[in-house]
Design an enzyme around this catalytic site. Structure first.
Site, PDB file in Angstrom:
ATOM      1  N   GLN A 131       0.874  -1.224   0.097  1.00  0.00           N
ATOM      2  CA  GLN A 131      -0.129  -0.055  -0.027  1.00  0.00           C
ATOM      3  C   GLN A 131       0.738   1.147   0.002  1.00  0.00           C
ATOM      4  O   GLN A 131       1.575   1.577   1.013  1.00  0.00           O
ATOM      5  CB  GLN A 131      -1.056   0.004   1.227  1.00  0.00           C
ATOM      6  N   GLY A 132       0.703   2.120  -0.941  1.00  0.00           N
ATOM      7  CA  GLY A 132       1.501   3.411  -1.193  1.00  0.00           C
ATOM      8  C   GLY A 132       0.547   4.526  -0.837  1.00  0.00           C
ATOM      9  O   GLY A 132       0.271   5.156  -1.630  1.00  0.00           O
ATOM     10  N   TYR A 133       0.312   4.695   0.676  1.00  0.00           N
ATOM     11  CA  TYR A 133      -0.336   5.736   0.838  1.00  0.00           C
ATOM     12  C   TYR A 133       0.354   6.683   1.859  1.00  0.00           C
ATOM     13  O   TYR A 133       0.764   7.876   1.424  1.00  0.00           O
ATOM     14  CB  TYR A 133      -1.395   5.340   1.945  1.00  0.00           C
ATOM     15  N   SER A 134       1.104   6.623   2.866  1.00  0.00           N
ATOM     16  CA  SER A 134       1.705   7.407   3.842  1.00  0.00           C
ATOM     17  C   SER A 134       3.057   7.949   3.107  1.00  0.00           C
ATOM     18  O   SER A 134       3.580   7.152   2.512  1.00  0.00           O
ATOM     19  CB  SER A 134       2.102   6.600   5.228  1.00  0.00           C
ATOM     20  N   SER A 166       3.960  -1.525   4.289  1.00  0.00           N
ATOM     21  CA  SER A 166       4.299  -2.741   4.857  1.00  0.00           C
ATOM     22  C   SER A 166       4.548  -3.903   3.727  1.00  0.00           C
ATOM     23  O   SER A 166       4.052  -3.895   2.833  1.00  0.00           O
ATOM     24  CB  SER A 166       2.850  -3.408   5.375  1.00  0.00           C
ATOM     25  N   GLU A 249     -10.611  -1.872   4.780  1.00  0.00           N
ATOM     26  CA  GLU A 249      -9.580  -2.337   5.874  1.00  0.00           C
ATOM     27  C   GLU A 249     -10.135  -2.578   6.991  1.00  0.00           C
ATOM     28  O   GLU A 249      -9.658  -3.534   7.958  1.00  0.00           O
ATOM     29  CB  GLU A 249      -8.849  -1.058   5.707  1.00  0.00           C
ATOM     30  N   SER A 376      -4.352   8.121  12.873  1.00  0.00           N
ATOM     31  CA  SER A 376      -4.272   8.400  14.334  1.00  0.00           C
ATOM     32  C   SER A 376      -5.484   8.785  15.093  1.00  0.00           C
ATOM     33  O   SER A 376      -6.532   9.001  14.417  1.00  0.00           O
ATOM     34  CB  SER A 376      -3.287   9.661  14.351  1.00  0.00           C
ATOM     35  N   GLU A 378      -6.139  11.466  16.423  1.00  0.00           N
ATOM     36  CA  GLU A 378      -6.518  12.698  16.330  1.00  0.00           C
ATOM     37  C   GLU A 378      -7.502  12.694  14.977  1.00  0.00           C
ATOM     38  O   GLU A 378      -8.420  13.412  14.905  1.00  0.00           O
ATOM     39  CB  GLU A 378      -5.229  13.634  16.170  1.00  0.00           C
TER      40      GLU A 378
END
Length: 400
Positions: A131-134, A166, A249, A376, A378
């Site tokens: 997964q290429g998100y962050s 990951s 997810e 997160s 928040e």
């Protein structure tokens, strides 16, 4: 969701339990308990063989439609499978990102050509995904994505960096959220691209964690390429696809996750009985509360899944998904803290040189990140406040 335990569901549970008992033997017996949070890179090749064994016998993609290689099982039967899988202490599967995230996303948003190209390989565990998100500047706040992609002829050309990716070291493909419209900001102008990793423009660098594992990676794109039709949804409209994936997810696999939590709690209780700390009324009270909270968590998760199945909650990470993430991540983090209290002074030293950690130390260290990754606390609270309760948006720069 019907939880009345119909005869057919009871028979299915028996089928799953019997199959796992018969097959987690021989060459696969030693794999019990391997993998999982903080250890998802261990015994990868052996767990891959097990995952392909599952696929060969029809135990992957249970909820997918039959026309795409699934079994079309009910939501509750999927829950049963994940519960029994976790109770059998079966190894963590290596195909989660493909089977549970990308596959359902392609079924919902992809073209028929994309489905025919990728779904068979996912179902058979022949192609692995990451997964290429962050990104360094876009973790929980995914709308800050800076990775760029431009269309040159019949290819997308990608430049940028992803982080906390990951199992990228084992994957053949990555799904990437990239900014494809020059000058766009926040949720606008993003696209959801499918990119092969085995090419000159991609570099994968493992990140060694404080638990000693290296399941996460940095991924660098320098002129990496993918075909023009490797885009899911419309150009510039990838935010909706990305949020849809996050809804998947937080699906049925979370029930199996909670069975794993139950096993971890039992281990902490067993340690407390062994070293006598169970006699401490404060520790005993915390352990009892953890057990009660775990049952509440399970019931809440089942209710959330029922709402999703009934269409009364957003599949794009709405109220149920955010509540579930807040609940389980904070519960698991507290369990790590309780484990250290139960272990006492022994928790401060490694079990062997130079830095070998026991299961409770690994639990504590990795669970510190539970309230950060995957969105997160928040961010989850802002989602609930703004999108569910309709409260005013948080002012920019608040808290700085």
């Amino acid at each position: 969701m019907d939880l009345t335990h119909a005869a057919a569901d009871q028979e299915f549970r028996h089928e799953v339990r019997t199959w796992l008992e018969e097959n987690l033997s021989g060459e696969f017996a030693a794999l019990k308990g391997l993998g999982g949070s903080g250890r998802d890179d261990e015994a990868h090749d052996e767990r891959l063989a097990w995952n392909r064994h599952l696929a060969k016998h029809g135990w992957t993609c249970l909820g997918w439609p039959r026309e795409y290689g699934g079994r079309g099982l009910s939501l509750y039967q999927q829950v049963i499978f994940h519960e029994e899988y976790a109770r059998a202490n079966a190894p963590t599967r290596v195909n989660h990102l493909g089977e549970e995230l990308l596959g359902p996303t392609l079924i919902a948003f992809g073209t028929e050509e994309q489905k025919q190209r990728f779904l068979p390989g996912i179902a058979a565990v022949e192609e692995l995904w990451c997964q290429g998100y962050s990104e360094p500047g876009a973790g929980s706040d995914l709308a800050n994505v800076a990775t760029k992609a431009r269309l040159e002829g019949d290819e997308w050309v990608i430049d940028g960096q992803k982080v906390w990716t990951s199992l990228a070291q084992f994957a053949q493909w990555i799904f990437v959220v990239a900014r494809t419209e020059v000058g766009s900001t926040r949720h606008n102008g993003l696209s959801f691209l499918l990119v092969p990793l085995d090419q000159p423009g991609v570099e994968v660098r493992p990140i060694v964690q404080n638990t000693g594992g290296a399941e996460f990676n940095e991924v660098y794109f320098t002129g990496a390429r993918t075909k023009a039709d490797m885009i899911v949804g419309e150009p510039g409209k990838g935010w909706g696809v990305a949020m849809g994936l996050l809804g998947f997810e937080r699906g049925v696999s979370t029930i199996g996750q909670q069975v794993g939590f139950e096993r971890e709690l039992e281990s902490v209780v067993a340690l407390a009985r062994e070293n006598g700390s169970i006699e401490d009324p404060v520790i005993r009270d915390r352990l009892a509360k953890a057990r009660a909270d775990l049952e509440v968590m399970r019931q809440n998760a089942l209710r959330g899944l029922a709402d999703l199945e009934g269409g009364s909650d957003s599949a794009a990470g709405g109220g149920a998904g955010s509540i579930a993430k807040l609940v389980w991540s904070n519960w698991h983090r507290r369990l790590g803290e309780i484990a250290m209290e139960v272990a006492g002074a022994a928790s401060l030293t490694a079990s062997a040189a130079p830095y070998e950690l026991d299961e409770f130390q690994s639990l504590f260290l990795f669970s510190r990140a539970d309230t950060i990754y995957g969105g997160s606390d928040e961010v989850q609270r802002n989602i609930l406040a703004e999108r569910v309760l309709g409260l005013p948006r948080e002012p920019k720069g608040a808290g700085k």
